[in-house]
Write an enzyme that holds these catalytic residues in place. Structure first.
Site, PDB file in Angstrom:
ATOM      1  CG  HIS A 232      -2.019  -1.013   1.101  1.00 18.95           C
ATOM      2  ND1 HIS A 232      -3.293  -0.701   0.667  1.00 18.95           N
ATOM      3  CD2 HIS A 232      -2.022  -2.353   1.306  1.00 18.95           C
ATOM      4  CE1 HIS A 232      -4.024  -1.796   0.632  1.00 18.95           C
ATOM      5  NE2 HIS A 232      -3.268  -2.820   1.013  1.00 18.95           N
TER       6      HIS A 232
ATOM      7  CG  ASP B  54       0.037   9.546   0.708  1.00 22.05           C
ATOM      8  OD1 ASP B  54      -0.067   8.415   1.198  1.00 22.05           O
ATOM      9  OD2 ASP B  54      -0.652  10.519   1.055  1.00 22.05           O
TER      10      ASP B  54
HETATM   11  O1  LIG Z   1      -3.011   2.475  10.935  1.00 22.16           O
HETATM   12  P1  LIG Z   1      -1.726   3.203  10.811  1.00 22.16           P
HETATM   13  O2  LIG Z   1      -0.555   2.297  11.006  1.00 22.16           O
HETATM   14  O3  LIG Z   1      -1.611   4.434  11.612  1.00 22.16           O
HETATM   15  O4  LIG Z   1      -1.603   3.723   9.307  1.00 22.16           O
HETATM   16  C1  LIG Z   1      -2.688   3.865   8.433  1.00 22.16           C
HETATM   17  C2  LIG Z   1      -2.420   3.148   7.161  1.00 22.16           C
HETATM   18  O5  LIG Z   1      -1.412   3.829   6.464  1.00 22.16           O
HETATM   19  C3  LIG Z   1      -0.925   3.248   5.289  1.00 22.16           C
HETATM   20  O6  LIG Z   1      -1.854   3.459   4.232  1.00 22.16           O
HETATM   21  C4  LIG Z   1      -1.496   3.273   2.903  1.00 22.16           C
HETATM   22  O7  LIG Z   1      -2.584   2.700   2.247  1.00 22.16           O
HETATM   23  C5  LIG Z   1      -3.525   3.538   1.611  1.00 22.16           C
HETATM   24  C6  LIG Z   1      -4.472   2.656   0.827  1.00 22.16           C
HETATM   25  O8  LIG Z   1      -3.781   1.811  -0.044  1.00 22.16           O
HETATM   26  C7  LIG Z   1      -2.815   4.513   0.690  1.00 22.16           C
HETATM   27  O9  LIG Z   1      -3.766   5.391   0.091  1.00 22.16           O
HETATM   28  C8  LIG Z   1      -1.827   5.329   1.501  1.00 22.16           C
HETATM   29  O10 LIG Z   1      -1.114   6.183   0.632  1.00 22.16           O
HETATM   30  C9  LIG Z   1      -0.866   4.443   2.225  1.00 22.16           C
HETATM   31  O11 LIG Z   1      -0.114   5.245   3.132  1.00 22.16           O
HETATM   32  C10 LIG Z   1      -0.522   1.820   5.547  1.00 22.16           C
HETATM   33  O12 LIG Z   1      -0.093   1.164   4.363  1.00 22.16           O
HETATM   34  C11 LIG Z   1      -1.588   1.020   6.217  1.00 22.16           C
HETATM   35  O13 LIG Z   1      -1.077  -0.242   6.553  1.00 22.16           O
HETATM   36  C12 LIG Z   1      -1.982   1.745   7.493  1.00 22.16           C
HETATM   37  O14 LIG Z   1      -3.051   1.072   8.102  1.00 22.16           O
HETATM   38  O1  LIG Z   2     -10.638  11.831  10.992  1.00 19.53           O
HETATM   39  C1  LIG Z   2     -10.425  11.124  10.014  1.00 19.53           C
HETATM   40  C2  LIG Z   2     -10.127  11.663   8.780  1.00 19.53           C
HETATM   41  C3  LIG Z   2      -9.885  10.818   7.712  1.00 19.53           C
HETATM   42  N1  LIG Z   2      -9.926   9.493   7.862  1.00 19.53           N
HETATM   43  C4  LIG Z   2      -9.689   8.557   6.735  1.00 19.53           C
HETATM   44  O2  LIG Z   2      -8.328   8.182   6.674  1.00 19.53           O
HETATM   45  C5  LIG Z   2      -8.065   7.704   5.381  1.00 19.53           C
HETATM   46  C6  LIG Z   2      -6.719   8.215   4.918  1.00 19.53           C
HETATM   47  O3  LIG Z   2      -6.293   7.436   3.817  1.00 19.53           O
HETATM   48  P1  LIG Z   2      -5.113   7.902   2.883  1.00 19.53           P
HETATM   49  O4  LIG Z   2      -4.982   6.902   1.820  1.00 19.53           O
HETATM   50  O5  LIG Z   2      -5.365   9.292   2.385  1.00 19.53           O
HETATM   51  O6  LIG Z   2      -3.799   7.937   3.794  1.00 19.53           O
HETATM   52  P2  LIG Z   2      -3.226   6.941   4.934  1.00 19.53           P
HETATM   53  O7  LIG Z   2      -3.635   7.550   6.216  1.00 19.53           O
HETATM   54  O8  LIG Z   2      -3.788   5.593   4.695  1.00 19.53           O
HETATM   55  O9  LIG Z   2      -1.758   7.040   4.759  1.00 19.53           O
HETATM   56  C7  LIG Z   2      -9.204   8.194   4.481  1.00 19.53           C
HETATM   57  O10 LIG Z   2     -10.013   7.119   4.113  1.00 19.53           O
HETATM   58  C8  LIG Z   2      -9.949   9.148   5.379  1.00 19.53           C
HETATM   59  O11 LIG Z   2     -11.323   9.223   5.158  1.00 19.53           O
HETATM   60  C9  LIG Z   2     -10.183   8.955   9.087  1.00 19.53           C
HETATM   61  O12 LIG Z   2     -10.198   7.737   9.226  1.00 19.53           O
HETATM   62  N2  LIG Z   2     -10.432   9.784  10.138  1.00 19.53           N
END
Ligand SMILES: O=P(O)(O)OC[C@H]1O[C@H](O[C@H]2O[C@H](CO)[C@@H](O)[C@H](O)[C@H]2O)[C@H](O)[C@@H](O)[C@@H]1O
Ligand SMILES: O=c1ccn([C@@H]2O[C@H](COP(=O)(O)OP(=O)(O)O)[C@@H](O)[C@H]2O)c(=O)[nH]1
Length: 769
Positions: A193, A400
């Protein structure tokens, strides 16, 4: 700001289900992620279960119709034995299964390794990376715990889909457990991801090999963008020395498919929420609150990859360029707290707070606060209303994987047609045509993009929105999940045949050998009797190989032939004194062993005479040798080879492609073959190949009633030999084996060179009892 009327009904989602292969229908899918998407709550002694929403959960909704599935993951903390029993039952009822990790392992694996080493490295922040052995040990332990938990639930023919950077060792660990327990036809996919960084950065990682080898045991590897896939392929070439194509890695004969599968969201969730009273009511409130102001929204986890400081600085720059009487602009920034246990994240909070304070202090008035900073998460209704009220969504990630916020903003803008300003360093920038793409590091450029976005004419905003919306509506989370699983099903069909290939049964072969009186053994040399070396000269047969061959040749009635691409001179020198037959230069020259009762001189296959062909070929090969550091030309008696094993692997492949194209042009209509060898391009007379030589040898042995045949080889050139032998010796005990498990015309496989020598040794050993 203009007022908002209820949005039109959402456009019908484009079906991705049609993509799912028929073959996937009925299969059982096991999704594996670090965290189970569930919240477990205890009331008294009872536990309750709630499924969280999220990209993966949406993705699976598209697959539910096609297949049953189970979700395997860490439940978020450790539980005592009594609670585990209750939780396991509760999870089972909801198609989930827990992998329990003790708290110390979980902390070190998740925060210590995944989030403090892989996460910064994969997002081009090597400075934030702290490599500690204890964290690496915990990462291995946690991956092993996942493998054990999975091995307990995976059945023959299941599809296993592993998620993300937390579980990069898991494919290999799981494959080993499945193989050792004889489970068949299990397909393993892995999806990343996050970005995969350039190999120049990736190679910093002290455990770079183990991590790559870990994922390469899967059948399909998925990335959000082709750039990430390309970087991964490049790392496989540079770090592991593997051969790659644009969409695959040759992992020692096993082809691992690499593909791009950009994730999406469930856009109907947003369009439907916009119809609810709760969101409409909140939207109305926000519109009143921001009347007379233009709104920019930012929604990010407070992570250093999200470029929040860059966003604030760009907004400051934008404000500093506005005249006093210009319409007021506010930035509403939701900064969701994230990974507070990791030091770098704590530092980020401090610097972001300072910037917000400074900018609000500089541009704010009693009536006007430029930045509304919410350091917390917001509820879904609030989030959708915020997206819908904003004229611009600003995303300045410095890296990202995808960035789903950009998709969610588009899904919430059917009414306003707001402008998406999106960093080119988010994976989404490669898909979201219609966004204003910016270099998030260029503060001036981002400030100018904000001005452009706020002034964009309605017709242009509408046109951009239509393009964006079309993409977001089609490339949904369900579409992503269905496409990946359809591909996983497809890639494995070819691999299944290889997976079913049995290892050469050494004791059966030995029994057949003992029972025979006239035996034929045909062996390839490089990669079969000797491991591949960087310098061809160094690949001499080991004393063990020579001893083993001599023992075989000593067994009465046994004719052993070593059939190689090497020159007669090399073969003569290396096998002097060993009573084996030889075939050199892919069969152009061959010679019988002294025990064959035939003349021992070298013979030659009738090669078309064209004495001048070298004049055309050599200058070209030498030109490439000079232009490609590390490559060289090997002259053979009848052929000539350009080797690039020691060149830069990618440059070498590139030059090899160019050389082949030039050779085809120069050699058109000549009776010559251009052969793609392993890290080499060879030119030699046409119609000369290994099966032709083996056929000639067998023909000359005419009258010999062969009653045992064994052949082994590792390369493509050996495949037609296996096919020929199967045809010629259809009624004789026949043991053909490829070295390394892969699709083949052979009946069996042997693991590696050591295993080949061991099997050959067993043939002449006395029976065990
Ligand atoms: O739950 P956390 O460990 O705090 O982190 C949240 C997630 O972040 C990462 O998200 C990635 O996946 C998204 C969907 O494919 C993508 O849009 C984003 O750019 C990535 O950063 C991470 O890969 C997840 O494992 C986490 O749960
Ligand atoms: O208060 C908030 C604001 C946003 N989001 C969600 O967090 C996700 C962020 O996903 P993104 O791929 O932009 O980045 P990531 O946090 O996974 O790196 C989106 O689905 C948002 O709707 C959330 O869970 N809580």
């Amino acid at each position: 700001m203009t007022s908002t009327t209820p949005p039109p009904p959402p456009p019908p989602p484009l079906s991705a289900e049609s993509q799912a292969d028929d073959a996937a229908a009925g299969a059982h899918l096991i999704v594996v992620s670090n965290r189970l998407p569930v919240t477990l709550e205890q009331k008294g002694s009872e536990w309750s279960f709630k499924l969280s929403s999220g990209g993966l959960v949406s993705a699976l909704s598209g697959l539910k119709r096609e297949m049953s599935f189970t979700w395997v993951g860490w439940p978020g903390k450790d539980f005592g034995a009594d609670d585990r029993v209750k939780i396991d039952n509760l999870l089972k009822e909801n198609a989930c299964s827990a992998v329990y990790l003790d708290d110390e392992t979980a902390e070190l694996y998740y925060n210590g390794f995944a989030n403090s080493i892989l996460w910064p490295l994969f997002h081009y922040h090597p400075g934030e990376m702290i490599f500690e052995e204890t964290a690496w040990d915990a990462y291995q332990r946690a991956n092993e715990a996942f493998a054990q938990a999975l091995a307990a639930v995976v059945k023959d023919g299941d599809l296993v889909w592993i998620q993300d950077y937390h579980l990069m060792l898991l494919p290999r660990m799981l494959r080993a457990l499945l193989d050792s327990s004889g489970r068949r036809g299990v397909k393993i996919g892995w999806f990343l991801h996050t970005p995969f960084p350039s190999s120049e950065l990736y190679r910093i990682l002290p455990v770079r090999r183990q991590i790559l080898e870990g994922v390469l045991a899967a059948d399909l590897l998925g990335f959000h963008t082709y750039d990430y896939a390309r970087h991964f392929l490049s790392s496989c070439t540079r770090i592991l020395g593997l051969q790659t194509a644009g969409d695959s890695v040759d992992a020692g004969g096993r082809v691992v498919r690499v593909g791009t599968f950009p994730i999406g969201i469930d856009p109907s969730k947003f369009s439907e929420a916009l119809q609810t009273d709760e969101v409409r009511g909140r939207l109305g409130e926000l519109e009143r609150r921001f009347a007379g102001e233009r709104v920019i929204v930012g929604v990010d986890r407070l992570d250093y990859i999200k470029g929040v400081p860059q966003k604030l600085l760009a907004f400051e720059q934008f404000l500093s360029q506005r005249s006093d009487d210009a319409e007021r602009v506010v930035l509403v920034q939701v900064a969701v707290p994230s990974r507070g246990d990791v030091e770098e994240y704590r530092q980020l909070i401090g610097s972001v707070n300072e910037l917000v304070g400074r900018i609000n202090g500089r541009f704010g008035t009693i009536e006007y606060t430029p930045i509304h900073f919410l350091h917390r998460s917001v509820g879904f209704a609030e989030l959708v209303a915020l997206y819908a009220v904003a004229d611009v969504c600003l995303i300045t990630s410095t890296r990202d994987g995808m960035n789903l916020v950009s998709y969610e903003y588009v899904a919430s803008q059917a009414q306003r047609h707001g402008v998406l300003v999106l960093s080119e360093f988010a994976g989404a920038a490669q898909s979201l045509d219609g966004a204003v793409i910016v270099n998030a590091w260029n503060i001036e450029e981002v400030a100018a993009a904000l001005a452009l976005a706020l002034e964009m004419p309605a017709a242009q905003r509408e046109a951009s929105f239509r393009t964006l919306h079309k993409y977001v509506a089609k490339h949904t989370a369900a579409y992503w999940g269905t496409s990946f699983i359809a591909e996983l099903t497809r890639v494995r069909q070819a691999a299944d045949a290889a997976a079913l290939l049995p290892p050469l049964p050494a004791s059966d072969a030995a029994a057949a050998f003992r029972g025979a009186t006239r035996r034929l053994v045909v062996l390839d040399y490089d990669g079969t009797l000797s491991a591949t070396r960087t310098i061809p000269e160094f690949a001499r047969p080991s004393p063990l190989a020579l001893r083993t061959l001599q023992r075989l040749a000593d067994a009465s009635g046994t004719l052993v032939y070593v059939v190689s691409g090497r020159t007669r001179a090399d073969m003569d020198r290396w096998f002097r004194g060993v009573d084996v037959g030889l075939a050199a230069e892919h069969g152009l020259f061959y010679r019988h062993p002294p025990t064959a009762g035939l003349d021992k001189e070298w013979r030659s296959l009738p090669a078309p005479a064209d004495p001048l062909w070298r004049d055309a070929v050599l200058p070209l090969l030498q030109h490439y040798a000079e232009r490609t550091p590390g490559s060289f030309v090997e002259m053979k008696e009848a052929g000539v080879t350009w080797h690039f094993r020691n060149a830069d692997p990618e440059f070498g492949e590139w030059q090899a492609n160019e050389l082949r194209a030039n050779l085809e042009r120069v050699l058109a209509h000549r009776p010559l073959a251009i052969v793609n060898a392993n890290k080499a391009v060879e030119v030699r007379p046409a119609r000369v190949d290994k099966p032709a030589a083996v056929r000639a040898i067998v023909a000359e042995l005419a009258g010999t009633a062969v009653d045992f045949v064994l052949a082994a080889g590792d390369g493509r050139a050996d495949e037609p030999v296996f096919a020929y032998l199967a045809q010629e010796f259809a009624h004789v005990p026949l043991f053909t084996a490829t070295v390394g498990r892969k699709p083949t015309a052979a009946r069996y496989y042997v693991q590696d060179v050591d295993a080949v020598l061991s099997v050959l040794g067993k043939l002449t050993e006395p029976p065990a009892n």
